[in-house]
Design a protein around this motif. Structure first.
Motif, PDB file in Angstrom:
ATOM      1  N   ASP A 193       1.335  24.468 -39.563  1.00 51.14           N
ATOM      2  CA  ASP A 193      -0.075  24.111 -39.700  1.00 51.14           C
ATOM      3  C   ASP A 193      -0.361  22.924 -38.764  1.00 51.14           C
ATOM      4  N   VAL A 194       0.189  21.748 -39.074  1.00 52.83           N
ATOM      5  CA  VAL A 194       0.089  20.607 -38.159  1.00 52.83           C
ATOM      6  C   VAL A 194       1.504  20.209 -37.760  1.00 52.83           C
ATOM      7  N   ILE A 195       1.759  20.150 -36.455  1.00 55.44           N
ATOM      8  CA  ILE A 195       3.041  19.647 -35.955  1.00 55.44           C
ATOM      9  C   ILE A 195       2.799  18.246 -35.411  1.00 55.44           C
ATOM     10  N   LEU A 196       3.584  17.295 -35.880  1.00 51.42           N
ATOM     11  CA  LEU A 196       3.484  15.918 -35.382  1.00 51.42           C
ATOM     12  C   LEU A 196       4.773  15.595 -34.647  1.00 51.42           C
ATOM     13  N   THR A 197       4.643  15.054 -33.430  1.00 52.71           N
ATOM     14  CA  THR A 197       5.864  14.748 -32.695  1.00 52.71           C
ATOM     15  C   THR A 197       5.635  13.697 -31.616  1.00 52.71           C
ATOM     16  N   GLU A 198       6.751  13.190 -31.060  1.00 54.57           N
ATOM     17  CA  GLU A 198       6.646  12.132 -30.051  1.00 54.57           C
ATOM     18  C   GLU A 198       6.291  12.746 -28.684  1.00 54.57           C
ATOM     19  N   ASN A 199       6.149  11.853 -27.702  1.00 56.02           N
ATOM     20  CA  ASN A 199       5.578  12.238 -26.415  1.00 56.02           C
ATOM     21  C   ASN A 199       6.309  13.392 -25.687  1.00 56.02           C
ATOM     22  N   MET A 200       7.578  13.187 -25.409  1.00 58.48           N
ATOM     23  CA  MET A 200       8.312  14.173 -24.598  1.00 58.48           C
ATOM     24  C   MET A 200       8.528  15.501 -25.341  1.00 58.48           C
ATOM     25  N   PHE A 201       8.885  15.422 -26.636  1.00 59.89           N
ATOM     26  CA  PHE A 201       9.060  16.667 -27.398  1.00 59.89           C
ATOM     27  C   PHE A 201       7.736  17.423 -27.436  1.00 59.89           C
ATOM     28  N   GLY A 202       6.647  16.678 -27.592  1.00 57.76           N
ATOM     29  CA  GLY A 202       5.323  17.302 -27.666  1.00 57.76           C
ATOM     30  C   GLY A 202       4.924  17.939 -26.352  1.00 57.76           C
ATOM     31  N   ASP A 203       5.312  17.313 -25.254  1.00 56.74           N
ATOM     32  CA  ASP A 203       5.013  17.879 -23.934  1.00 56.74           C
ATOM     33  C   ASP A 203       5.662  19.252 -23.816  1.00 56.74           C
ATOM     34  N   ILE A 241      -1.748  23.339 -34.980  1.00 53.34           N
ATOM     35  CA  ILE A 241      -2.269  22.318 -34.081  1.00 53.34           C
ATOM     36  C   ILE A 241      -1.172  21.283 -33.858  1.00 53.34           C
ATOM     37  N   ILE A 242      -0.988  20.925 -32.590  1.00 52.58           N
ATOM     38  CA  ILE A 242       0.070  19.962 -32.274  1.00 52.58           C
ATOM     39  C   ILE A 242      -0.544  18.579 -32.070  1.00 52.58           C
ATOM     40  N   TYR A 243       0.007  17.586 -32.757  1.00 49.55           N
ATOM     41  CA  TYR A 243      -0.344  16.185 -32.531  1.00 49.55           C
ATOM     42  C   TYR A 243       0.819  15.547 -31.779  1.00 49.55           C
ATOM     43  N   ARG A 244       0.618  15.338 -30.494  1.00 48.67           N
ATOM     44  CA  ARG A 244       1.664  14.762 -29.644  1.00 48.67           C
ATOM     45  C   ARG A 244       1.323  13.305 -29.336  1.00 48.67           C
ATOM     46  N   GLU A 245       2.280  12.397 -29.604  1.00 50.12           N
ATOM     47  CA  GLU A 245       2.059  10.994 -29.256  1.00 50.12           C
ATOM     48  C   GLU A 245       2.005  10.907 -27.731  1.00 50.12           C
ATOM     49  N   LEU A 246       1.105  10.077 -27.195  1.00 48.59           N
ATOM     50  CA  LEU A 246       0.847  10.188 -25.750  1.00 48.59           C
ATOM     51  C   LEU A 246       1.028   8.888 -24.957  1.00 48.59           C
ATOM     52  N   THR A 247       1.267   7.771 -25.619  1.00 54.58           N
ATOM     53  CA  THR A 247       1.325   6.526 -24.835  1.00 54.58           C
ATOM     54  C   THR A 247       2.644   5.771 -25.009  1.00 54.58           C
ATOM     55  N   GLY A 248       3.639   6.423 -25.601  1.00 48.42           N
ATOM     56  CA  GLY A 248       4.914   5.729 -25.788  1.00 48.42           C
ATOM     57  C   GLY A 248       6.082   6.617 -25.412  1.00 48.42           C
ATOM     58  N   VAL A 270       8.432  16.827 -36.101  1.00 47.39           N
ATOM     59  CA  VAL A 270       9.513  17.331 -35.254  1.00 47.39           C
ATOM     60  C   VAL A 270      10.191  16.141 -34.574  1.00 47.39           C
ATOM     61  N   ASP A 271      11.505  16.048 -34.726  1.00 46.65           N
ATOM     62  CA  ASP A 271      12.239  14.921 -34.139  1.00 46.65           C
ATOM     63  C   ASP A 271      13.687  15.322 -33.855  1.00 46.65           C
ATOM     64  N   LYS A 272      14.506  14.351 -33.548  1.00 51.01           N
ATOM     65  CA  LYS A 272      15.939  14.591 -33.343  1.00 51.01           C
ATOM     66  C   LYS A 272      16.662  13.467 -34.098  1.00 51.01           C
ATOM     67  N   ALA A 273      16.340  13.391 -35.408  1.00 55.84           N
ATOM     68  CA  ALA A 273      16.805  12.265 -36.223  1.00 55.84           C
ATOM     69  C   ALA A 273      18.303  12.301 -36.476  1.00 55.84           C
ATOM     70  N   ASN A 274      18.965  13.406 -36.143  1.00 60.62           N
ATOM     71  CA  ASN A 274      20.424  13.442 -36.275  1.00 60.62           C
ATOM     72  C   ASN A 274      21.090  12.723 -35.098  1.00 60.62           C
ATOM     73  N   ILE A 275      20.332  12.405 -34.073  1.00 60.94           N
ATOM     74  CA  ILE A 275      20.893  11.779 -32.871  1.00 60.94           C
ATOM     75  C   ILE A 275      20.177  10.480 -32.474  1.00 60.94           C
ATOM     76  N   LEU A 276      18.873  10.491 -32.503  1.00 67.12           N
ATOM     77  CA  LEU A 276      18.123   9.396 -31.884  1.00 67.12           C
ATOM     78  C   LEU A 276      17.606   8.362 -32.881  1.00 67.12           C
ATOM     79  N   GLU A 277      17.777   7.095 -32.515  1.00 67.46           N
ATOM     80  CA  GLU A 277      17.299   5.985 -33.336  1.00 67.46           C
ATOM     81  C   GLU A 277      15.764   6.030 -33.447  1.00 67.46           C
ATOM     82  N   THR A 278      15.110   6.316 -32.336  1.00 72.80           N
ATOM     83  CA  THR A 278      13.636   6.383 -32.378  1.00 72.80           C
ATOM     84  C   THR A 278      13.188   7.466 -33.361  1.00 72.80           C
ATOM     85  N   SER A 279      13.894   8.581 -33.390  1.00 70.50           N
ATOM     86  CA  SER A 279      13.528   9.661 -34.308  1.00 70.50           C
ATOM     87  C   SER A 279      13.696   9.223 -35.754  1.00 70.50           C
TER      88      SER A 279
END
Ligand code: IPM
Ligand code: MN
Length: 371
Positions: free
Chosen positions: A235-245, A132-139, A187-196
């Protein structure tokens, strides 16, 4: 139980698939003694045509006064090839997410053994896939500052997140993991992005309060690959808006048909339920669209109302139609059933007329005759 439901049929096949869900909800209401009250409202291309506005204030008002929102689909080809169009149907969806603070988009990815042949993945990879994917949707980059310079030769989109935005969805994702196989992958891009990096730090802190959940961290490029090569690890994937899209569209092909997949967009006081497919204008009005994405979204709405038995019954009915090959054209292009027939069969199942009193010959008569 009495529930007020805002219904936004939307564009293309939206109205007809939503109608199938309403028929199913009405059958359940009668059987279990609930009262579902519907208020119809406008959003998307339909709303632009009728009011000039993709999300009229009246729709927001109705949604704010409802217990949940059932939404069909958004989009019309006349806007797709016109990047300069000032008013676009999709603006309605983005605005409703932001206004109602629907911050968590939840998309389950399930597989059905009888549909494995439709999946681009091999059956060996498909066994036991259930995540199940939990995608952040308002940021994130969707809503950050957007700029284009004066001579239109440079543009930028800002990606921002704050701790609170990350925490509120992370808690939902961790709770979901606790009720499942107790694994969460950020799921993120913490090797590159400050937000991650902020996502990682925040999730690491929250993880301390969910000691029974195993947490995994994965860069988005690797995750895109892992979803294909080894999807059962999730099992559960948590990620930010664009990656989740992006990842949720990728994951949607696993089950074999986009038409099958439901979603929920949850906020603190509102929740919207919609199939993940688009408006599929070529199929509109032909009674051939797959109603299951919408019907399973209605089941997620029943879960949200805490009507677990009713929700499970709908899912069982859907599984029964799939297992017995009573499926729409996207799943079986030759021996397909019409959308309304599949909807009626789900109601027959829910009402306990299946297996048993439903006449197989009558069902066969409503099958397509195109060979
Ligand atoms: C989705 C859609 C939307 C998005 C569009 C229609 C704005 O692709 O719900 O995933 O990009 O979020
Ligand atoms: Mn998308």
């Amino acid at each position: 139980m009495v529930k007020n439901i805002a219904v936004i049929p939307g564009d293309g096949i939206g109205p007809e698939v939503t109608q199938q869900s309403i028929n199913v909800l009405n059958a359940l209401a009668e059987q279990y003694g609930h009262q579902f009250k519907y208020t119809y409202c406008l959003m998307g291309a339909d709303a632009i045509d009728k009011t000039g506005n993709p999300l009229p204030d009246e729709t927001i008002e109705v949604c704010l006064n409802s217990d949940a929102i059932l939404f069909g689909a958004i989009g019309h080809p006349k806007y797709d090839n016109d990047p300069s169009a000032k008013v676009r149907p999709e603006q309605g969806l983005l605005k409703i997410r932001k206004t109602l603070q629907l911050f968590a988009n939840i998309r389950p990815v399930t597989t059905y053994p009888s549909l494995q042949h439709l999946s681009p993945l091999k059956s060996k990879q498909l066994e036991d896939v259930d995540f199940i994917i939990y995608r952040e949707l308002t940021g994130g980059i969707y809503f950050g500052k957007k700029e284009t310079n004066e001579d239109l030769t440079e543009a930028s989109d800002l990606c921002t997140y704050n701790k609170t935005e990350i925490e509120r969805i992370a808690h939902l994702a961790f709770k979901s993991a606790q009720s499942r196989r107790k694994k969460l992958t950020l799921v993120d891009k913490a090797n590159i992005l400050e937000t991650s990096r902020l996502w990682r730090k925040t999730v690491q802190q929250i993880a301390l309060s969910y000691k029974d959940v195993t947490v995994d961290y994965m860069f988005v490029d690797n995750a895109a690959m892992q979803i294909i090569v080894n999807p059962k690890q999730f099992d559960v994937i948590l990620t930010e808006n664009m990656f989740g899209d992006i990842l949720s569209d990728e994951a949607s092909v696993i089950s074999g048909s986009l038409g099958l997949l439901p979603s929920a967009s949850i906020g603190n006081s509102s929740a919207l339920f919609e199939p993940i497919h688009g408006s599929y204008p070529q199929a509109a009005g032909k009674d051939i669209a797959n109603p299951l994405g919408s019907v399973l979204s209605a089941a997620m709405m029943l879960d949200y109302f805490n009507l677990k038995e009713e929700a499970d019954l709908v899912r069982k009915a859907v599984e029964w139609t799939i297992k017995n090959g009573m499926v729409t054209k996207d799943i079986d292009p030759i021996n397909f059933y019409f959308m309304s027939t599949v909807g009626d069969l789900i109601i027959d199942y829910v009402n306990g007329r299946i297996p048993g009193t439903v006449n197989k010959k009558n069902i066969e008569l409503r099958k397509s005759t195109i060979i």
